[in-house]
Design an enzyme around this catalytic site. Structure first.
Site, PDB file in Angstrom:
ATOM      1  N   GLN A 198      10.509   5.753  -0.632  1.00  0.00           N
ATOM      2  CA  GLN A 198       9.742   4.749  -1.367  1.00  0.00           C
ATOM      3  C   GLN A 198      10.676   3.670  -1.922  1.00  0.00           C
ATOM      4  OE1 GLN A 198       7.455   8.412  -3.272  1.00  0.00           O
ATOM      5  NE2 GLN A 198       6.754   6.531  -4.238  1.00  0.00           N
ATOM      6  N   PHE A 229       4.105  10.236  -2.549  1.00  0.00           N
ATOM      7  CA  PHE A 229       3.502  10.738  -3.796  1.00  0.00           C
ATOM      8  C   PHE A 229       4.497  10.798  -4.951  1.00  0.00           C
ATOM      9  CE2 PHE A 229       1.085  12.729  -0.260  1.00  0.00           C
ATOM     10  CZ  PHE A 229      -0.081  12.010  -0.420  1.00  0.00           C
ATOM     11  N   GLU A 233      10.690   8.729  -4.302  1.00  0.00           N
ATOM     12  CA  GLU A 233      11.096   7.577  -5.126  1.00  0.00           C
ATOM     13  C   GLU A 233      12.597   7.667  -5.387  1.00  0.00           C
ATOM     14  OE1 GLU A 233       8.648   6.725  -8.550  1.00  0.00           O
ATOM     15  OE2 GLU A 233      10.188   5.485  -9.480  1.00  0.00           O
ATOM     16  N   ARG A 311       6.227   7.667 -20.114  1.00  0.00           N
ATOM     17  CA  ARG A 311       4.854   7.439 -19.664  1.00  0.00           C
ATOM     18  C   ARG A 311       3.929   8.535 -20.203  1.00  0.00           C
ATOM     19  NH1 ARG A 311       1.737   4.311 -16.134  1.00  0.00           N
ATOM     20  NH2 ARG A 311       3.490   3.022 -15.512  1.00  0.00           N
ATOM     21  N   ARG A 343       2.801  11.172  -8.541  1.00  0.00           N
ATOM     22  CA  ARG A 343       1.552  10.435  -8.789  1.00  0.00           C
ATOM     23  C   ARG A 343       1.057  10.576 -10.235  1.00  0.00           C
ATOM     24  NH1 ARG A 343      -3.015  10.582  -4.040  1.00  0.00           N
ATOM     25  NH2 ARG A 343      -3.713   8.443  -4.247  1.00  0.00           N
ATOM     26  N   PHE A 345       3.165  10.078 -12.812  1.00  0.00           N
ATOM     27  CA  PHE A 345       4.473   9.891 -13.431  1.00  0.00           C
ATOM     28  C   PHE A 345       4.482  10.278 -14.917  1.00  0.00           C
ATOM     29  CE2 PHE A 345       8.253   7.197 -14.488  1.00  0.00           C
ATOM     30  CZ  PHE A 345       9.074   7.503 -13.427  1.00  0.00           C
ATOM     31  N   ALA A 511       4.607   3.413  -9.452  1.00  0.00           N
ATOM     32  CA  ALA A 511       3.855   2.953 -10.612  1.00  0.00           C
ATOM     33  C   ALA A 511       2.569   2.219 -10.189  1.00  0.00           C
ATOM     34  CB  ALA A 511       4.720   2.068 -11.517  1.00  0.00           C
ATOM     35  N   GLU A 712      -2.416   5.636  -8.495  1.00  0.00           N
ATOM     36  CA  GLU A 712      -2.250   6.813  -9.343  1.00  0.00           C
ATOM     37  C   GLU A 712      -3.411   7.121 -10.288  1.00  0.00           C
ATOM     38  OE1 GLU A 712       1.511   4.973 -10.644  1.00  0.00           O
ATOM     39  OE2 GLU A 712       2.281   7.014 -10.670  1.00  0.00           O
TER      40      GLU A 712
HETATM   41  N1  MTE Z   1      -1.511   7.477  -1.036  1.00  0.00           N
HETATM   42  C1  MTE Z   1      -1.058   8.056   0.101  1.00  0.00           C
HETATM   43  N2  MTE Z   1      -1.883   8.138   1.154  1.00  0.00           N
HETATM   44  N3  MTE Z   1       0.205   8.569   0.182  1.00  0.00           N
HETATM   45  C2  MTE Z   1       1.076   8.512  -0.880  1.00  0.00           C
HETATM   46  O1  MTE Z   1       2.212   8.974  -0.779  1.00  0.00           O
HETATM   47  N4  MTE Z   1       1.417   7.818  -3.225  1.00  0.00           N
HETATM   48  C3  MTE Z   1       0.777   7.507  -4.498  1.00  0.00           C
HETATM   49  C4  MTE Z   1      -0.300   6.436  -4.319  1.00  0.00           C
HETATM   50  N5  MTE Z   1      -1.161   6.753  -3.222  1.00  0.00           N
HETATM   51  C5  MTE Z   1       0.620   7.913  -2.093  1.00  0.00           C
HETATM   52  C6  MTE Z   1      -0.697   7.382  -2.111  1.00  0.00           C
HETATM   53  C7  MTE Z   1       1.713   7.058  -5.528  1.00  0.00           C
HETATM   54  S1  MTE Z   1       2.592   8.210  -6.381  1.00  0.00           S
HETATM   55  C8  MTE Z   1       1.866   5.735  -5.847  1.00  0.00           C
HETATM   56  S2  MTE Z   1       2.871   5.241  -7.101  1.00  0.00           S
HETATM   57  C9  MTE Z   1       1.158   4.691  -5.091  1.00  0.00           C
HETATM   58  O2  MTE Z   1       0.356   5.215  -4.042  1.00  0.00           O
HETATM   59  C10 MTE Z   1       2.189   3.726  -4.512  1.00  0.00           C
HETATM   60  O3  MTE Z   1       1.625   2.757  -3.726  1.00  0.00           O
HETATM   61  P1  MTE Z   1       0.931   1.428  -4.324  1.00  0.00           P
HETATM   62  O4  MTE Z   1       1.756   0.973  -5.472  1.00  0.00           O
HETATM   63  O5  MTE Z   1       0.966   0.501  -3.183  1.00  0.00           O
HETATM   64  O6  MTE Z   1      -0.444   1.841  -4.742  1.00  0.00           O
HETATM   65  N1  HPA Z   2       6.375   4.777 -12.539  1.00  0.00           N
HETATM   66  C1  HPA Z   2       7.119   5.091 -11.470  1.00  0.00           C
HETATM   67  N2  HPA Z   2       8.415   4.923 -11.426  1.00  0.00           N
HETATM   68  C2  HPA Z   2       9.030   4.409 -12.500  1.00  0.00           C
HETATM   69  C3  HPA Z   2       8.317   4.059 -13.630  1.00  0.00           C
HETATM   70  C4  HPA Z   2       6.922   4.245 -13.657  1.00  0.00           C
HETATM   71  O1  HPA Z   2       6.245   3.944 -14.642  1.00  0.00           O
HETATM   72  N3  HPA Z   2       9.182   3.579 -14.538  1.00  0.00           N
HETATM   73  C5  HPA Z   2      10.393   3.658 -13.957  1.00  0.00           C
HETATM   74  N4  HPA Z   2      10.318   4.159 -12.729  1.00  0.00           N
HETATM   75 MO1  MOS Z   3       4.318   7.042  -7.789  1.00  0.00          MO
HETATM   76  S1  MOS Z   3       4.701   8.748  -8.883  1.00  0.00           S
HETATM   77  O1  MOS Z   3       4.888   6.026  -9.129  1.00  0.00           O
HETATM   78  O2  MOS Z   3       5.648   7.108  -6.721  1.00  0.00           O
END
Ligand code: MTE
Ligand code: HPA
Ligand code: MOS
Length: 759
Positions: A198, A229, A233, A311, A343, A345, A511, A712
């Site tokens: 990520q 997920f 990260e 958080r 997801r 966090f 995030a 999330e």
């Molecule tokens: N959806 C799918 N299909 N696969 C993933 O790994 N990760 C989640 C969410 N949805 C995830 C997912 C998490 S932890 C985050 S932070 C967000 O997607 C990140 O993507 P976005 O910021 O584009 O929503």
């Molecule tokens: N979410 C995910 N990753 C991060 C964050 C958060 O709020 N802050 C710092 N790293």
């Molecule tokens: Mo999502 S836990 O912020 O990768």
């Protein structure tokens, strides 16, 4: 259901279903490619006395063994602190910690050879329990404390108080594609990395640091992940670094792909929390003061525990105004995997505490839990969080009102009471839980993004941005933004792999901010190109710039009409620059991380759900019968993708709080390290009635197309399944006793709580 014209298919859907989408392991290995396997510590805490790899080196197909001594730069791959060794040096701190890597002709040969190592150790005392760690002040970071109002005096003068303790377990990410990196050495000390991450920029920087190279020598490319997920990260770093060290040393391409069991033994998970609380409330059920101590299982190192704990603290309020708050978070150091982003966090763990407490207060005051929740909501206007951020966009009242009606909550409550009165073994339960989730990284400077948009002379468009695709549909949404901005069909816009040589210094895709940040950056780039085209057309054809419109693949101005392709062709001939970069930074954020005060979030996302369950009081099993979800994605960029996110997050949240249980044996070995022992929800666990709707809303903040982040927040909707189970359990004691149910609510946990309620 009406299907919006923006409900576009995922940009890779046709490839996913045909098995043609390429993941890192699908990259055809170039000639000479070697494969790595890791030796994982068998001990939770020990000094390494000696490592004998003579037999390993003599094993068939083995080329080299890589140890900490092979690391030229710093031996750490942590995202913030320097306390995560890439390979253990003289100390191991959990069962599963990588000690050395074997590089061989095939993955199988490498894995076989690992087994013939002899590692001599001297055991040290290990700590597995957060309570014990806390008593010993064994923390990975200093304790955190948020105080707002005077909880002590409220507690001393109130009508009723309640205190207690409960806990929630961690969670394995269970991305379908495990951790993997493939590294090819290039000329002049450069390396090209393909990895499942990520955070390509952080992989670039950490590899540069461990090899003592410039960041400019390292190129990271990432087309898509088979899920992240949060587990990719920060924790993709170790995999990238080991593969890079080996590739650099041997000057051969090296691939490191973890087997599922090793992946689960090695990588950190969602943090489990233990809670102790004391609250004051009045006869109506209004929560007046909350004292809460959260013991967070960080594992052996800090990783992202600091921002996760922050958080968590900033979500203890969830959707509720609490006048006096005193929250402590201790990041306890234990000899287990280093827990990480997952997801939500920390947000889910923070909000879960107050939901649990309000659930208790409802029984204490003999009310329906929904009424107690509604009584405690932030006011429509003028609310302020305990950390000092005004709640300016509160829609929880309307949203819950709408869901209460559409789900027929009150009538179903009556039906369930009647059912339970006539059913001695199967008991039903119902719960409506709300969500408010803060959107932005809680580290201000991470809230920036860049993009590159290229328009080719045939009118097709390529967009590259700093975000990564993990199945969440980010590339689809960003391409939609660009197609809308240029007024062309989505099929003319292609998103490319994320690439650190195209957009530099990116933040993790995390995030939930991926589309907020990268969508705006891509829009900025597309706007600059459009502005140049408007300038060109208005001067060449003497039309007013304001009259020029880009829509439906056409460009119209007073008296003129061209196809988009014609305009691009003319502009190219006139030497107009047809590509542009773009940039975005989220406005209005400020955060004092020491005082835990400020406005860390640009806005909040809201949602609510009603879940109905049936619990078998003989076996402790439960079934989710029905779930009605209503979620606020603002003006959704893509309702089809957003609904998918809401469904998936809800089910993942349910899994966390019900069937997914992490167990470590007495020696600290994770015993649930495969799907045979760790149960994530299956399709058959989805309820027969599964209604997922998006709440009609527009973001009051100027986000991309007025949408809201959706990745999330809906994970917290899974709470309702847990509280519906708790409601069913409480029915055996006429809802007069608070079931001592810890999460996950496994059959064992449910049976124990039932026993306690029966007295
Ligand atoms: N959806 C799918 N299909 N696969 C993933 O790994 N990760 C989640 C969410 N949805 C995830 C997912 C998490 S932890 C985050 S932070 C967000 O997607 C990140 O993507 P976005 O910021 O584009 O929503
Ligand atoms: N979410 C995910 N990753 C991060 C964050 C958060 O709020 N802050 C710092 N790293
Ligand atoms: Mo999502 S836990 O912020 O990768």
């Amino acid at each position: 259901m009406t299907v919006s014209k923006n409900a576009k298919a995922h940009e890779s859907a046709h490839l996913h279903v045909a098995g043609e989408a390429t993941f890192v392991d699908d990259i055809a290995p170039a000639q000479g490619t070697l494969h790595a396997a890791l030796y994982l510590s068998e001990h939770a805490h020990a000094r390494i006395v000696s490592i004998d790899v003579a037999d390993v080196l003599a094993s068939p197909g083995v080329h080299a063994v890589i140890t900490a001594d092979d690391i030229k730069g710093e031996n750490h791959c942590g995202p913030i602190l320097h306390d995560d060794p890439i390979l253990a040096d003289d100390l191991v701190q959990y069962v599963g910690q990588p000690v050395f890597a074997v590089i061989a002709d095939s993955q199988l040969l490498a894995r076989k050879a690992v087994k013939s190592a002899r590692v001599e150790i001297e055991p040290l005392d290990a700590v597995f329990d957060v309570q014990q760690a806390d008593e010993q002040h064994s923390w990975v970071l200093p304790p955190m404390h948020l105080q707002q109002g005077d909880t002590g005096s409220v507690l001393a003068s109130t009508e009723q108080t309640l205190s207690g303790a409960f806990s929630v377990g961690g969670q394995e990410h269970f991305y379908l594609e495990g951790q993997i990196a493939h590294v090819a050495p290039k000329e002049d000390g450069c390396l090209h990395l393909w990895c499942s991450t990520q955070h390509p920029t952080e992989m670039q920087h950490l590899v540069a640091q461990c090899l003592q190279r410039d960041a400019s020598q390292i190129l990271v490319e990432m087309r898509r992940m088979g899920g992240g997920f949060g587990g990719k990260e920060s924790q993709s770093a170790l995999i990238c670094c080991v593969a890079a060290i080996a590739a650099d040393k041997l000057q051969r391409p090296v691939r490191l792909r973890l087997d599922r069991d090793d992946d689960m033994q090695l990588t950190g998970k969602r943090h489990g929390f233990d809670y102790q609380y004391q609250v004051a409330f009045n006869a109506a059920g209004k929560l007046q003061a909350l004292q809460l101590k959260m013991l967070i299982n960080s594992g052996y190192s800090a990783d992202l525990s600091g921002p996760v704990a922050t958080r968590a603290i900033c979500h203890v309020d969830n959707a509720y105004q609490i006048e006096a708050v005193d929250v402590r978070a201790h990041c306890c150091k234990t000899n287990t995997q280093s827990n990480t982003a997952f997801r939500g966090f920390g947000g889910p763990q923070g909000a879960f505490a107050t939901e649990y407490i309000l659930d208790n207060i409802a029984r204490e005051t003999a009310q329906d839990a929904l009424d107690v929740r509604k009584l405690n909501f932030y006011p429509q206007q003028g609310g302020q969080t305990p950390y000092g951020q005004p709640v300016e966009d509160n829609v929880i009242h309307q949203l819950v009102e709408q869901l209460e009606q559409s789900s027929d909550y009150r009538a179903r409550r009556e039906q369930i009471d009647q059912f339970n009165a006539g059913s001695s073994i199967i008991k039903k339960g119902l719960a409506l839980t709300p969500v408010k989730f803060g959107i932005s990284f809680n580290v201000v400077h991470y809230n920036q993004a860049g993009a590159l948009v290229h328009v080719y002379t045939d009118g097709s468009v390529l967009v590259n941005h700093g975000g990564t695709e993990m199945g969440q549909g980010l590339h689809t949404k960003v391409a939609q933004v660009v197609s809308q901005e240029l007024g062309i069909d989505l099929k003319r816009v292609r998103a490319t792999a994320t690439d650190t040589s195209k957009v530099a210094n990116t933040s993790a895709t995390a995030a939930s901010t991926g589309s907020d940040l990268n969508g705006k950056a891509a829009q900025d780039a597309a706007r600059q190109i459009k502005t140049r085209l408007i300038d060109f057309l208005s001067s060449k054809f003497a039309v007013s710039p304001a009259s020029i419109r880009f829509e439906q693949n056409r460009v119209r101005a007073d008296g003129f009409e061209w196809s988009f392709e014609e305009v691009i062709h003319l502009a190219y001939q006139a030497r107009v620059q047809l590509w542009s970069d773009g940039f975005y930074k989220t406005p209005d954020l400020h955060w004092d991380k020491d005082k835990l005060r400020g406005s860390p979030f640009y806005y909040f996302a809201y949602g609510a759900v009603v879940s109905e369950v049936a619990v078998d009081t003989l076996t402790g099993e439960f079934k989710l019968l029905a779930a009605d979800l209503l979620h606020d994605a603002g003006n959704s960029i893509n309702p089809a993708i957003d609904k998918g996110q809401v469904e998936g997050a809800f089910i993942q949240g349910m899994g966390w709080l019900t069937s997914e249980q992490l167990c470590w044996d007495d020696s600290g070995r994770l015993s649930t390290h495969a799907p045979s022992t760790y149960k994530i929800p299956a399709v058959s666990d989805c309820p027969a009635r599964f209604k997922v709707e998006l709440f009609e809303n527009q973001n009051v903040k100027d986000t991309i197309l007025r949408s809201k982040a959706v990745g999330e927040p809906p994970l917290l909707l899974g709470f309702s399944v847990f509280f519906a189970i708790r409601d069913a359990i409480a029915s055996v004691a006429g809802h007069t006793i608070n079931p001592p149910l810890n999460a996950p609510a496994t059959p064992e946990s449910i049976l124990k709580a039932l026993e306690a309620c029966r007295g």
